[in-house]
Design a protein around this motif. Structure first.
Motif, PDB file in Angstrom:
ATOM      1  N   GLU A 139       5.273 -38.387  23.729  1.00 32.91           N
ATOM      2  CA  GLU A 139       5.760 -37.053  24.077  1.00 32.91           C
ATOM      3  C   GLU A 139       5.950 -36.198  22.819  1.00 32.91           C
ATOM      4  OE1 GLU A 139       7.210 -33.934  26.542  1.00 32.91           O
ATOM      5  OE2 GLU A 139       6.127 -35.789  27.013  1.00 32.91           O
ATOM      6  N   PHE A 140       6.306 -36.854  21.716  1.00 31.86           N
ATOM      7  CA  PHE A 140       6.563 -36.115  20.478  1.00 31.86           C
ATOM      8  C   PHE A 140       5.283 -35.599  19.827  1.00 31.86           C
ATOM      9  CE2 PHE A 140      10.387 -39.002  20.502  1.00 31.86           C
ATOM     10  CZ  PHE A 140      11.289 -38.011  20.830  1.00 31.86           C
ATOM     11  N   LEU A 141       4.127 -36.075  20.277  1.00 32.56           N
ATOM     12  CA  LEU A 141       2.861 -35.576  19.732  1.00 32.56           C
ATOM     13  C   LEU A 141       2.586 -34.147  20.176  1.00 32.56           C
ATOM     14  CD1 LEU A 141       0.580 -38.730  20.139  1.00 32.56           C
ATOM     15  CD2 LEU A 141       1.618 -37.850  18.042  1.00 32.56           C
ATOM     16  N   LYS A 142       3.374 -33.649  21.132  1.00 26.39           N
ATOM     17  CA  LYS A 142       3.229 -32.253  21.558  1.00 26.39           C
ATOM     18  C   LYS A 142       3.842 -31.298  20.538  1.00 26.39           C
ATOM     19  CE  LYS A 142       3.358 -33.511  26.476  1.00 26.39           C
ATOM     20  NZ  LYS A 142       4.102 -33.350  27.756  1.00 26.39           N
ATOM     21  N   VAL A 143       4.680 -31.828  19.695  1.00 23.14           N
ATOM     22  CA  VAL A 143       5.275 -31.028  18.619  1.00 23.14           C
ATOM     23  C   VAL A 143       4.212 -30.837  17.537  1.00 23.14           C
ATOM     24  CG1 VAL A 143       7.092 -31.008  16.856  1.00 23.14           C
ATOM     25  CG2 VAL A 143       7.551 -31.946  19.126  1.00 23.14           C
ATOM     26  N   PRO A 144       4.179 -29.693  16.842  1.00 26.20           N
ATOM     27  CA  PRO A 144       3.189 -29.513  15.767  1.00 26.20           C
ATOM     28  C   PRO A 144       3.168 -30.701  14.805  1.00 26.20           C
ATOM     29  CG  PRO A 144       4.308 -27.447  16.152  1.00 26.20           C
ATOM     30  CD  PRO A 144       4.982 -28.458  17.029  1.00 26.20           C
ATOM     31  N   GLU A 145       1.981 -31.139  14.495  1.00 26.91           N
ATOM     32  CA  GLU A 145       1.791 -32.326  13.669  1.00 26.91           C
ATOM     33  C   GLU A 145       2.561 -32.256  12.351  1.00 26.91           C
ATOM     34  OE1 GLU A 145      -1.861 -33.816  10.955  1.00 26.91           O
ATOM     35  OE2 GLU A 145      -2.335 -33.556  13.082  1.00 26.91           O
ATOM     36  N   GLU A 146       2.559 -31.089  11.717  1.00 31.74           N
ATOM     37  CA  GLU A 146       3.171 -30.974  10.395  1.00 31.74           C
ATOM     38  C   GLU A 146       4.656 -31.308  10.408  1.00 31.74           C
ATOM     39  OE1 GLU A 146      -0.435 -28.341  10.462  1.00 31.74           O
ATOM     40  OE2 GLU A 146       1.235 -28.740  11.802  1.00 31.74           O
ATOM     41  N   ILE A 147       5.365 -30.880  11.461  1.00 28.53           N
ATOM     42  CA  ILE A 147       6.798 -31.135  11.503  1.00 28.53           C
ATOM     43  C   ILE A 147       7.080 -32.609  11.814  1.00 28.53           C
ATOM     44  CG2 ILE A 147       7.197 -30.587  13.944  1.00 28.53           C
ATOM     45  CD1 ILE A 147       9.736 -29.133  13.073  1.00 28.53           C
ATOM     46  N   THR A 148       6.221 -33.221  12.598  1.00 28.94           N
ATOM     47  CA  THR A 148       6.369 -34.651  12.884  1.00 28.94           C
ATOM     48  C   THR A 148       6.119 -35.473  11.623  1.00 28.94           C
ATOM     49  OG1 THR A 148       5.621 -34.304  15.153  1.00 28.94           O
ATOM     50  CG2 THR A 148       5.531 -36.558  14.318  1.00 28.94           C
ATOM     51  N   THR A 154      -1.422 -40.242  15.465  1.00 28.84           N
ATOM     52  CA  THR A 154      -1.089 -41.151  16.557  1.00 28.84           C
ATOM     53  C   THR A 154       0.429 -41.337  16.612  1.00 28.84           C
ATOM     54  OG1 THR A 154      -1.092 -43.214  15.277  1.00 28.84           O
ATOM     55  CG2 THR A 154      -3.224 -42.387  16.047  1.00 28.84           C
ATOM     56  N   ASN A 155       0.877 -42.100  17.583  1.00 31.28           N
ATOM     57  CA  ASN A 155       2.318 -42.355  17.700  1.00 31.28           C
ATOM     58  C   ASN A 155       2.713 -43.646  16.989  1.00 31.28           C
ATOM     59  OD1 ASN A 155       1.034 -44.071  19.570  1.00 31.28           O
ATOM     60  ND2 ASN A 155       2.868 -44.170  20.859  1.00 31.28           N
ATOM     61  N   ARG A 156       1.921 -44.042  16.001  1.00 30.19           N
ATOM     62  CA  ARG A 156       2.213 -45.243  15.219  1.00 30.19           C
ATOM     63  C   ARG A 156       2.452 -44.865  13.762  1.00 30.19           C
ATOM     64  NH1 ARG A 156       1.055 -49.941  17.947  1.00 30.19           N
ATOM     65  NH2 ARG A 156       0.076 -49.614  19.982  1.00 30.19           N
ATOM     66  N   PHE A 157       3.288 -45.645  13.095  1.00 29.00           N
ATOM     67  CA  PHE A 157       3.614 -45.338  11.702  1.00 29.00           C
ATOM     68  C   PHE A 157       3.929 -46.626  10.947  1.00 29.00           C
ATOM     69  CE2 PHE A 157       7.429 -45.130  14.251  1.00 29.00           C
ATOM     70  CZ  PHE A 157       8.416 -45.765  13.489  1.00 29.00           C
ATOM     71  N   VAL A 158       3.714 -46.577   9.639  1.00 27.43           N
ATOM     72  CA  VAL A 158       3.928 -47.732   8.759  1.00 27.43           C
ATOM     73  C   VAL A 158       5.324 -47.665   8.159  1.00 27.43           C
ATOM     74  CG1 VAL A 158       3.194 -48.838   6.601  1.00 27.43           C
ATOM     75  CG2 VAL A 158       1.487 -48.011   8.232  1.00 27.43           C
ATOM     76  N   ILE A 159       6.028 -48.787   8.230  1.00 28.99           N
ATOM     77  CA  ILE A 159       7.374 -48.916   7.659  1.00 28.99           C
ATOM     78  C   ILE A 159       7.295 -49.889   6.492  1.00 28.99           C
ATOM     79  CG2 ILE A 159       9.759 -49.610   8.123  1.00 28.99           C
ATOM     80  CD1 ILE A 159       8.953 -49.394  11.174  1.00 28.99           C
ATOM     81  N   VAL A 160       7.993 -49.600   5.399  1.00 26.55           N
ATOM     82  CA  VAL A 160       8.125 -50.554   4.296  1.00 26.55           C
ATOM     83  C   VAL A 160       9.579 -51.019   4.283  1.00 26.55           C
ATOM     84  CG1 VAL A 160       7.940 -50.952   1.825  1.00 26.55           C
ATOM     85  CG2 VAL A 160       6.288 -49.467   2.969  1.00 26.55           C
ATOM     86  N   ALA A 175      12.932 -41.783  16.331  1.00 24.66           N
ATOM     87  CA  ALA A 175      13.020 -41.111  17.628  1.00 24.66           C
ATOM     88  C   ALA A 175      14.066 -40.007  17.584  1.00 24.66           C
ATOM     89  CB  ALA A 175      13.357 -42.124  18.719  1.00 24.66           C
ATOM     90  N   ALA A 176      15.191 -40.290  16.918  1.00 26.27           N
ATOM     91  CA  ALA A 176      16.245 -39.275  16.809  1.00 26.27           C
ATOM     92  C   ALA A 176      15.762 -38.079  16.006  1.00 26.27           C
ATOM     93  CB  ALA A 176      17.487 -39.887  16.168  1.00 26.27           C
ATOM     94  N   ARG A 177      15.053 -38.356  14.904  1.00 24.52           N
ATOM     95  CA  ARG A 177      14.541 -37.265  14.069  1.00 24.52           C
ATOM     96  C   ARG A 177      13.504 -36.443  14.830  1.00 24.52           C
ATOM     97  NH1 ARG A 177      17.274 -35.164  10.631  1.00 24.52           N
ATOM     98  NH2 ARG A 177      15.468 -34.435   9.455  1.00 24.52           N
ATOM     99  N   LEU A 178      12.623 -37.116  15.529  1.00 27.22           N
ATOM    100  CA  LEU A 178      11.573 -36.401  16.252  1.00 27.22           C
ATOM    101  C   LEU A 178      12.138 -35.646  17.454  1.00 27.22           C
ATOM    102  CD1 LEU A 178       8.615 -38.951  16.112  1.00 27.22           C
ATOM    103  CD2 LEU A 178       9.030 -36.961  14.664  1.00 27.22           C
ATOM    104  N   TYR A 179      13.185 -36.194  18.054  1.00 27.75           N
ATOM    105  CA  TYR A 179      13.830 -35.456  19.141  1.00 27.75           C
ATOM    106  C   TYR A 179      14.408 -34.153  18.598  1.00 27.75           C
ATOM    107  CZ  TYR A 179      16.987 -34.072  22.863  1.00 27.75           C
ATOM    108  OH  TYR A 179      17.636 -33.345  23.837  1.00 27.75           O
ATOM    109  N   ASP A 180      15.057 -34.239  17.413  1.00 29.38           N
ATOM    110  CA  ASP A 180      15.583 -33.023  16.782  1.00 29.38           C
ATOM    111  C   ASP A 180      14.465 -32.028  16.524  1.00 29.38           C
ATOM    112  OD1 ASP A 180      18.133 -34.053  16.788  1.00 29.38           O
ATOM    113  OD2 ASP A 180      18.095 -34.677  14.675  1.00 29.38           O
ATOM    114  N   ALA A 181      13.352 -32.530  15.972  1.00 26.56           N
ATOM    115  CA  ALA A 181      12.223 -31.649  15.656  1.00 26.56           C
ATOM    116  C   ALA A 181      11.696 -30.978  16.922  1.00 26.56           C
ATOM    117  CB  ALA A 181      11.115 -32.455  14.981  1.00 26.56           C
ATOM    118  N   LYS A 182      11.553 -31.754  17.978  1.00 23.85           N
ATOM    119  CA  LYS A 182      11.049 -31.212  19.241  1.00 23.85           C
ATOM    120  C   LYS A 182      12.025 -30.167  19.804  1.00 23.85           C
ATOM    121  CE  LYS A 182       9.335 -32.790  23.768  1.00 23.85           C
ATOM    122  NZ  LYS A 182      10.276 -32.099  24.677  1.00 23.85           N
ATOM    123  N   PHE A 183      13.305 -30.488  19.748  1.00 25.15           N
ATOM    124  CA  PHE A 183      14.314 -29.559  20.255  1.00 25.15           C
ATOM    125  C   PHE A 183      14.292 -28.255  19.464  1.00 25.15           C
ATOM    126  CE2 PHE A 183      18.618 -27.799  19.857  1.00 25.15           C
ATOM    127  CZ  PHE A 183      18.886 -27.495  21.186  1.00 25.15           C
TER     128      PHE A 183
END
Length: 698
Positions: free
Chosen positions: A271-280, A300-306, A326-334
Motif C-alpha cells: 500500500e505504501f508504494l502508492k506514496v511517491p517513491e522519493e519520500i519512501t 519494490t516493497n522489499r529492503f535490505v537491513i544491516v 511501517a511506522a515511518r512509511l505510514y507517517d509519509a503516506k499520511f
C-alpha cells in the motif's frame, strides 16, 4: 614477521560508538599519525596496519625495535663571518644556530668549504629504550587526531570524539605505561556488545586481531563493507529480478555503525508504494539506513537491513525493523495525503513562516525576488511569452513545498514533493518538472536541469542567494562556506554551459537592483564587483582542475572576459592552440609582450601611413586585416579561428622588430611607431592578454 630483537606494537583506543563519518576521517588520520610519530621519535618500525570499528581505533605496527639507534648528527651553519664578530665573539646568529641544534655555542666547529669557512654543530644522540619512549609518543597520537566535534566527560579535561573507555597498548607481550583521560592502558580489549560482551585478554600484540575477531568484531572497514555488499548480492539472488541500491554515503555510514554486520531482508505493505517513491526511499535511506530493492527500475516493497545484533535472532531483528519502517512509511503516506488536500499555490503564503536569512527576509520574500529575476532573465534570453509565463509560475511555486508536512518531516525531498503536488494541482508538466529540478545540480557531477523552464528558475534562485548573501557581508571565507555559495556558483556555471543563453553580468546586476528596490542598503558597485570576481575565481578553479593551461586561463581573464561560457570556450581554445603549436604561441606571446612594453597607450592608435617604411606598412596592413577577421570570429564564437588569425601576425611583427628602431631620435617617427604598436596590441585586446601565456607556462 618480527625478529628476536623486534616486536609488534599494539595501540588501541576504545570508546563509546564514534559517529560513522567522524570515524572514517579519524581512520585516515591515524594511518598517517602513527608512522609519523614513530619516525619523529627515531623508532625503527615496519608496516603499520590500522584497524577500526565503531568502538575502537587501533594500529598494529610490525618490526618495532627494542631500542633506537645511536646517531651522530652534523649540521652546517652560517659562515664564520656571520657567526663571529671582529673580536671573535659569537654573534646572535651563532648562538641561535647552536641553540636550535641543542649544543653549546663553544662546541661549534669551523671548517673550510670551497674557500669559505662555516661553523658546524655535531651532536651525539645515544640509543634509547623504545618502551620508555612509546607512552609519550602514543599519547601524542591520541591528541593529534582532529575531530569535527569533541567532548569532555566525567572529571576529565581531555577531549575526544566520544568517551574513551579502554586503551590497549602493548609492545610484544609487555603492557606500556600509558594513561589518557583517566584510563590506564592494559592488555585487554572489549568484545561485541551483544555477541561477546566484556573484557578479552590479549596475550601478545601479535594476537590482537585474532582476539577481537573471536570476540565477534570485524576490525576492518573494508572487510565490513565487503560483507555488506556481498549480503546485498545474496539478497538480490534470493529475490529474483531485484537490484539493491547502495548509495555510497549511506553505505559508508552503515559500514561504520556495525562491528559484526549481518545482512537481512525485510518487507513492507505494498500500500505504501502508492506514496511517491522519493519520500519512501528517503524514509528508508536517510532515516533508517535501509537499502531499497528495485525490480525493472521500480521500487519494490522489499529492503535490505544491516544488523549489528545476534544472527540467531534474525527473525526478531527483521520483525522489529519492519515495524519501524511501517511506522515511518505510514507517517509519509499520511503527510502526503494531507498535503494533497490543498493546491500547491495555497502554501506560498505560508512561506512567510520560513526565514531565508535574517537580513534578507523570509522565503516568501525570496520567492518574490526570484520571480522578478526570472522574468528579467527571460527578457535577456528573448524567451517566448508562453515559456516566460511557465518560468514565472514555476518560480512562484518552487519553494512552496518547504511548508508542506512531508518536506518538514523529510527535508531531502524538497522540490521533488513540490513537483508531485504541482502535478496533482493541475500545473503544466514543465512547471512541475522545473520545481523538482531547480535545486540542480545539487553536487559535483549532478546533471543540470534539462528543460529551459527549470534552468531559468535554477539560475534565478542561485543568483539571488549569492547576491543577497554577498550584499549582507556573508560571502564565503577561505575555510567557511556555510551557505554553499561555491557550489551554487558552480551550478550556475554548469547550467550556462549546458546552453542557457543569458548574461551572468546582467543577472547579477538585475538581482542587486531588485535587492536595492526592496530596501536593502549596500554598496551596489562594490558588491557587483565582488560577485563578478567570485564567479571568475570559481571559473578559474574549474578550468584549472579540468587541466587547462594556467597561462591561458589568466590571459583570458586579464582581457576582461567574465561571462563563464566565454571564459571557458576561449580558455579551452587557447589551451588547445598552445599545446598543438607551442613554439608558435610562445613566439607570438614574446612578440606581444615586446610590443606591449614599448608602446605608449596615451598616444592612441591613429598612425600616419606617409611615415611608414616597408616593414611598418606590412605590419599595419596585417593588423588591419587580422583585426577585422578576429572581430568576425569572436562574434560568431569561433575562438580557434580567432587565435589562428592572430597567429598570422607573427611574421610581420618579427620583420618589424628586425628592421625598425622603434625608439628613433625623430619624435614623429618614434611616436608613429608607438601608435602602430598600440594598434598591434589592440588586435589581441578582446581575445587574451598574451603577455601572460609564456610566463605562466614555465
Amino acid at each position: 614477521m618480527t625478529s628476536a630483537s623486534t616486536h609488534t606494537l599494539l595501540f588501541e583506543i576504545g570508546t563509546e560508538e564514534i559517529p560513522a563519518f567522524d570515524l572514517q576521517k579519524a581512520t585516515k588520520q591515524f594511518a598517517g599519525l602513527v608512522p609519523a610519530a614513530l619516525d619523529d621519535a627515531r623508532i625503527p618500525h615496519g608496516e603499520v596496519t590500522v584497524l577500526t570499528s565503531p568502538r575502537r581505533i587501533a594500529a598494529l605496527v610490525a618490526g618495532v625495535a627494542a631500542a633506537t639507534e645511536a646517531v651522530e648528527e652534523e649540521h652546517k651553519g652560517p659562515s664564520v663571518k656571520i657567526a663571529f664578530d671582529d673580536a671573535g665573539n659569537p654573534t646572535k646568529a651563532a648562538e641561535g644556530f647552536a641553540r636550535g641544534k641543542g649544543v653549546d655555542v663553544a662546541s661549534l666547529e669551523v671548517r673550510d668549504e670551497g674557500g669559505t669557512e662555516y661553523v658546524f654543530a655535531k651532536r651525539s644522540i645515544p640509543s634509547a629504550d623504545v618502551a620508555e619512549l612509546l607512552p609519550g609518543v602514543l599519547k601524542g597520537v591520541i591528541e593529534g587526531i582532529s575531530w569535527p566535534k569533541s567532548m569532555k566527560w566525567g572529571s576529565s579535561r581531555e577531549l575526544f570524539s566520544r568517551p574513551v573507555r579502554w586503551i590497549a597498548a602493548m609492545l610484544g607481550d609487555a603492557v606500556l605505561p600509558l594513561s589518557y583521560a583517566g584510563v590506564q592502558a592494559s592488555n585487554f580489549t572489549m568484545g561485541h556488545r551483544v555477541l561477546a560482551p566484556g573484557r578479552h585478554e590479549i596475550p601478545c600484540a601479535d594476537q590482537y586481531e585474532s582476539v577481537v575477531r573471536a570476540a565477534f568484531v570485524v576490525p576492518s572497514e573494508d572487510e565490513r563493507r565487503a560483507i555488506i555488499e556481498q549480503g546485498a548480492k545474496d539478497a538480490e539472488a534470493a529475490n529474483p529480478g531485484c537490484t539493491a541500491v547502495l548509495p555510497a554515503k549511506t553505505l559508508t555510514e552503515v559500514v561504520n555503525l556495525s562491528e559484526h554486520p549481518t545482512v537481512l531482508v525485510g518487507t513492507f505493505d505494498e500500500e505504501f508504494l502508492k506514496v511517491p517513491e522519493e519520500i519512501t526511499v528517503d524514509a528508508m535511506l536517510m532515516h533508517q539506513r535501509y537499502f531499497p530493492l528495485y525490480r525493472d527500475g521500480a521500487l519494490t516493497n522489499r529492503f535490505v537491513i544491516v544488523s549489528n545484533g545476534d544472527p540467531a535472532f534474525s527473525d526478531n531483528v527483521i520483525d522489529g525493523n519492519e515495524r519501524v519502517v511501517a511506522a515511518r512509511l505510514y507517517d509519509a503516506k499520511f503527510f502526503y495525503e494531507e498535503d494533497l488536500k490543498a493546491p500547491l499555490e495555497s502554501y506560498v503564503e505560508r512561506l512567510d513562516e520560513v526565514v531565508f536569512q535574517e537580513q534578507l527576509g523570509t522565503m516568501r520574500s525570496k520567492t518574490d525576488r526570484v520571480v522578478q529575476l526570472a522574468q528579467k532573465l527571460c527578457l535577456d534570453a528573448s524567451v517566448a511569452a508562453a515559456e516566460a509565463e511557465m518560468v514565472a509560475r514555476a518560480a512562484k511555486l518552487a519553494k512552496a513545498d518547504l511548508v508542506t508536512n512531508a518536506v518538514v518531516e523529510f527535508t531531502s525531498v524538497q522540490g521533488v514533493m513540490g513537483s508531485y503536488y504541482a502535478a496533482a494541482s493541475g500545473e503544466h508538466e514543465r512547471v512541475a518538472q522545473a520545481i523538482a529540478d531547480h535545486y540542480r545540480p545539487r553536487f559535483a557531477g549532478d546533471e543540470p536541469p534539462a528543460d529551459l523552464v527549470g534552468r531559468m528558475v535554477a539560475v534565478a534562485d542561485k543568483v539571488d542567494t549569492i547576491c543577497g548573501l554577498f550584499a549582507v557581508g556573508q560571502a564565503p571565507t577561505g575555510s567557511s562556506d556555510p551557505f554553499a555559495l561555491r557550489r551554487a556558483a558552480l551550478g550556475i556555471i554548469a547550467i550556462l554551459q549546458a546552453g542557457l543563453d543569458v548574461s551572468l553580468e546582467k543577472a547579477i546586476d538585475a538581482s542587486l537592483a531588485i535587492y536595492r528596490e526592496g530596501g536593502l542598503d549596500f554598496d551596489r558597485d562594490a558588491v557587483f564587483g565582488e560577485v563578478v570576481d567570485f564567479f571568475c575565481t570559481r571559473t578559474k578553479v574549474m578550468l584549472h582542475e579540468a587541466g587547462n593551461d594556467v597561462g591561458a586561463i589568466d590571459a583570458v581573464l586579464a582581457a576582461g572576459v567574465v561571462e563563464p561560457t566565454e571564459v571557458v570556450r576561449r580558455t579551452e581554445a587557447l589551451t588547445a592552440a598552445i599545446r598543438q603549436s607551442p613554439e608558435l604561441f610562445d613566439d607570438l606571446a614574446s612578440a606581444y609582450a615586446r610590443a606591449n612594453n614599448l608602446r605608449d597607450a596615451s598616444l592612441g592608435d591613429g598612425v600616419d601611413a606617409a611615415l611608414f617604411d616597408d616593414a611598418e606598412r606590412e605590419l599595419s596592413r596585417a593588423v588591419e586585416e587580422v583585426s577585422s577577421k578576429v572581430a568576425v570570429a569572436l562574434d560568431e564564437g569561433l575562438y580557434p579561428q580567432a587565435l589562428a588569425d592572430l597567429a598570422a601576425l607573427r611574421a610581420p611583427i618579427d620583420d618589424f622588430f628586425e628592421s625598425t628602431m622603434v625608439m628613433d631620435e625623430d619624435a614623429a617617427l618614434r611616436e608613429n611607431r608607438m601608435r602602430l604598436l598600440n594598434r598591434f596590441v589592440g588586435a589581441f585586446a578582446n581575445v587574451a592578454d598574451f603577455s601572460l601565456i609564456q610566463h605562466k607556462r614555465k
